[in-house]
Design a protein around this motif. Structure first.
Motif, PDB file in Angstrom:
ATOM      1  N   GLY A 101      19.591  27.813  16.847  1.00 48.24           N
ATOM      2  CA  GLY A 101      20.124  26.637  16.024  1.00 48.24           C
ATOM      3  C   GLY A 101      21.165  25.912  17.399  1.00 48.24           C
ATOM      4  N   ASP A 102      21.755  24.883  16.755  1.00 42.97           N
ATOM      5  CA  ASP A 102      22.538  24.078  17.908  1.00 42.97           C
ATOM      6  C   ASP A 102      23.739  24.593  18.491  1.00 42.97           C
ATOM      7  OD1 ASP A 102      22.841  21.930  19.498  1.00 42.97           O
ATOM      8  OD2 ASP A 102      23.575  20.472  17.883  1.00 42.97           O
ATOM      9  N   VAL A 103      23.987  25.000  19.661  1.00 39.58           N
ATOM     10  CA  VAL A 103      25.114  25.621  20.101  1.00 39.58           C
ATOM     11  C   VAL A 103      25.546  24.884  21.236  1.00 39.58           C
ATOM     12  CG1 VAL A 103      26.272  27.565  21.170  1.00 39.58           C
ATOM     13  CG2 VAL A 103      24.752  27.941  19.335  1.00 39.58           C
ATOM     14  N   ARG A 104      26.748  24.362  21.698  1.00 39.24           N
ATOM     15  CA  ARG A 104      27.422  23.619  22.731  1.00 39.24           C
ATOM     16  C   ARG A 104      28.519  24.301  23.161  1.00 39.24           C
ATOM     17  NH1 ARG A 104      23.960  18.791  23.172  1.00 39.24           N
ATOM     18  NH2 ARG A 104      22.686  19.042  21.200  1.00 39.24           N
ATOM     19  N   TRP A 105      28.796  24.402  24.594  1.00 38.59           N
ATOM     20  CA  TRP A 105      29.862  24.823  25.227  1.00 38.59           C
ATOM     21  C   TRP A 105      30.362  24.097  26.406  1.00 38.59           C
ATOM     22  CZ3 TRP A 105      25.325  28.180  26.290  1.00 38.59           C
ATOM     23  CH2 TRP A 105      25.029  28.221  27.688  1.00 38.59           C
ATOM     24  N   ASP A 106      31.663  24.443  26.580  1.00 37.41           N
ATOM     25  CA  ASP A 106      32.509  23.681  27.637  1.00 37.41           C
ATOM     26  C   ASP A 106      32.950  24.978  28.472  1.00 37.41           C
ATOM     27  OD1 ASP A 106      32.412  20.743  27.284  1.00 37.41           O
ATOM     28  OD2 ASP A 106      33.555  21.448  25.172  1.00 37.41           O
ATOM     29  N   VAL A 107      32.743  24.838  29.605  1.00 34.27           N
ATOM     30  CA  VAL A 107      33.314  26.014  30.633  1.00 34.27           C
ATOM     31  C   VAL A 107      34.852  25.637  30.808  1.00 34.27           C
ATOM     32  CG1 VAL A 107      33.331  27.232  32.816  1.00 34.27           C
ATOM     33  CG2 VAL A 107      30.932  26.542  31.681  1.00 34.27           C
ATOM     34  N   LEU A 108      36.006  26.447  30.447  1.00 36.19           N
ATOM     35  CA  LEU A 108      37.068  25.826  30.664  1.00 36.19           C
ATOM     36  C   LEU A 108      37.663  26.610  31.806  1.00 36.19           C
ATOM     37  CD1 LEU A 108      38.634  26.233  26.872  1.00 36.19           C
ATOM     38  CD2 LEU A 108      37.661  24.364  28.120  1.00 36.19           C
ATOM     39  N   ALA A 109      37.041  27.905  32.273  1.00 31.13           N
ATOM     40  CA  ALA A 109      37.646  28.333  33.493  1.00 31.13           C
ATOM     41  C   ALA A 109      36.484  29.585  33.718  1.00 31.13           C
ATOM     42  CB  ALA A 109      38.722  29.403  33.112  1.00 31.13           C
ATOM     43  N   ALA A 110      36.121  29.348  35.324  1.00 25.67           N
ATOM     44  CA  ALA A 110      35.198  30.399  35.689  1.00 25.67           C
ATOM     45  C   ALA A 110      35.704  30.744  37.205  1.00 25.67           C
ATOM     46  CB  ALA A 110      33.833  29.854  35.947  1.00 25.67           C
ATOM     47  N   GLY A 111      36.466  31.838  37.014  1.00 25.30           N
ATOM     48  CA  GLY A 111      37.289  32.289  38.076  1.00 25.30           C
ATOM     49  C   GLY A 111      36.424  32.672  39.392  1.00 25.30           C
ATOM     50  N   ALA A 112      36.989  32.381  40.360  1.00 25.00           N
ATOM     51  CA  ALA A 112      36.188  32.633  41.943  1.00 25.00           C
ATOM     52  C   ALA A 112      37.075  33.886  42.179  1.00 25.00           C
ATOM     53  CB  ALA A 112      36.570  31.556  42.998  1.00 25.00           C
ATOM     54  N   ALA A 113      36.477  34.687  42.799  1.00 19.23           N
ATOM     55  CA  ALA A 113      36.909  35.906  43.525  1.00 19.23           C
ATOM     56  C   ALA A 113      38.252  35.854  44.153  1.00 19.23           C
ATOM     57  CB  ALA A 113      35.928  36.684  44.319  1.00 19.23           C
ATOM     58  N   PRO A 114      39.197  36.711  43.927  1.00 16.12           N
ATOM     59  CA  PRO A 114      39.112  37.914  43.418  1.00 16.12           C
ATOM     60  C   PRO A 114      39.155  37.830  41.580  1.00 16.12           C
ATOM     61  CG  PRO A 114      41.359  37.722  43.623  1.00 16.12           C
ATOM     62  CD  PRO A 114      40.438  36.211  44.105  1.00 16.12           C
ATOM     63  N   SER A 115      39.328  36.661  41.099  1.00 14.09           N
ATOM     64  CA  SER A 115      39.264  36.501  39.550  1.00 14.09           C
ATOM     65  C   SER A 115      38.007  36.717  39.030  1.00 14.09           C
ATOM     66  CB  SER A 115      39.727  35.255  39.264  1.00 14.09           C
ATOM     67  OG  SER A 115      39.655  34.775  37.875  1.00 14.09           O
ATOM     68  N   ARG A 116      37.794  37.332  37.967  1.00 18.71           N
ATOM     69  CA  ARG A 116      36.553  37.478  37.298  1.00 18.71           C
ATOM     70  C   ARG A 116      36.533  36.842  35.950  1.00 18.71           C
ATOM     71  NH1 ARG A 116      35.561  43.762  37.376  1.00 18.71           N
ATOM     72  NH2 ARG A 116      37.437  43.696  36.029  1.00 18.71           N
ATOM     73  N   LEU A 117      37.427  36.133  35.528  1.00 21.61           N
ATOM     74  CA  LEU A 117      37.701  35.522  34.467  1.00 21.61           C
ATOM     75  C   LEU A 117      36.615  34.379  33.843  1.00 21.61           C
ATOM     76  CD1 LEU A 117      39.525  34.677  31.840  1.00 21.61           C
ATOM     77  CD2 LEU A 117      40.661  33.041  33.369  1.00 21.61           C
ATOM     78  N   ARG A 118      36.129  34.459  32.789  1.00 24.17           N
ATOM     79  CA  ARG A 118      35.140  33.494  32.279  1.00 24.17           C
ATOM     80  C   ARG A 118      35.845  33.185  30.692  1.00 24.17           C
ATOM     81  NH1 ARG A 118      34.039  34.260  36.721  1.00 24.17           N
ATOM     82  NH2 ARG A 118      31.757  34.927  37.236  1.00 24.17           N
ATOM     83  N   PHE A 119      35.985  31.875  30.539  1.00 31.20           N
ATOM     84  CA  PHE A 119      36.369  31.134  29.373  1.00 31.20           C
ATOM     85  C   PHE A 119      35.787  29.820  28.874  1.00 31.20           C
ATOM     86  CE2 PHE A 119      40.913  29.016  27.909  1.00 31.20           C
ATOM     87  CZ  PHE A 119      40.552  29.236  26.772  1.00 31.20           C
ATOM     88  N   ASN A 120      35.038  30.100  27.762  1.00 28.16           N
ATOM     89  CA  ASN A 120      34.324  28.741  27.363  1.00 28.16           C
ATOM     90  C   ASN A 120      34.939  28.380  26.015  1.00 28.16           C
ATOM     91  OD1 ASN A 120      32.866  29.137  29.834  1.00 28.16           O
ATOM     92  ND2 ASN A 120      31.017  29.482  28.450  1.00 28.16           N
TER      93      ASN A 120
END
Length: 140
Positions: A19-38
């Motif tokens: 189906g139809d899914v859309r996302w916005d990347v709100l955060a994609a941490g650069a090392a040393p951060s490993r955070l992903r937030f969509n």
């Protein structure tokens, strides 16, 4: 400190979603951060394929009703304001109900060692998606 320049909204690929899914990347941490937030938005009936996250995933429902399924056949319903934690390595899927849009924040981490952060599997079947045994929340 800096303001992050927003990336364009992306369409979820058919290899990962039905189906139809859309996302916005709100955060994609650069090392040393490993955070992903969509912020992920699902059209009615849309859902992820089966997948697991190496370090787990947290879903926070923003609007609509989220369906979150586990391999044992349980399908949980989560409402706006609910937060659901999926443990590391647990195969699961999530998506919208058949008749309403749904949006959630998805938070997870990269592994930091080069191991894939998400392992994708087969699509969720219509029978698995329509599983009648739904529960509002997991037992406490």
């Amino acid at each position: 400190m800096e303001f992050v320049t927003p990336r364009p909204t992306a369409k979820g690929p058919a290899e990962w979603f039905t189906g139809d899914v859309r996302w916005d990347v709100l955060a994609a941490g650069a090392a040393p951060s490993r955070l992903r937030f969509n912020l992920v938005r699902f059209a009615p009936g849309a859902r992820t394929h089966w997948h697991a996250h190496a370090v787990g995933q947290t879903l926070h429902v923003v609007s609509g009703t989220a369906l979150i399924g586990t391999r044992d056949g349980t399908v949980f319903e989560a409402q706006p304001g609910d937060t659901v934690s999926c443990p590391p390595g647990e195969e699961h899927w999530h998506g919208a109900t058949a008749d309403r849009f749904m949006a959630h924040h998805a938070l997870w981490e990269a592994t930091g060692d080069g191991t894939p952060e998400t392992t994708w599997a087969e699509p969720v079947t219509d029978a698995q998606y329509a599983e009648p045994a739904r529960t509002r929340r997991p037992p406490q």
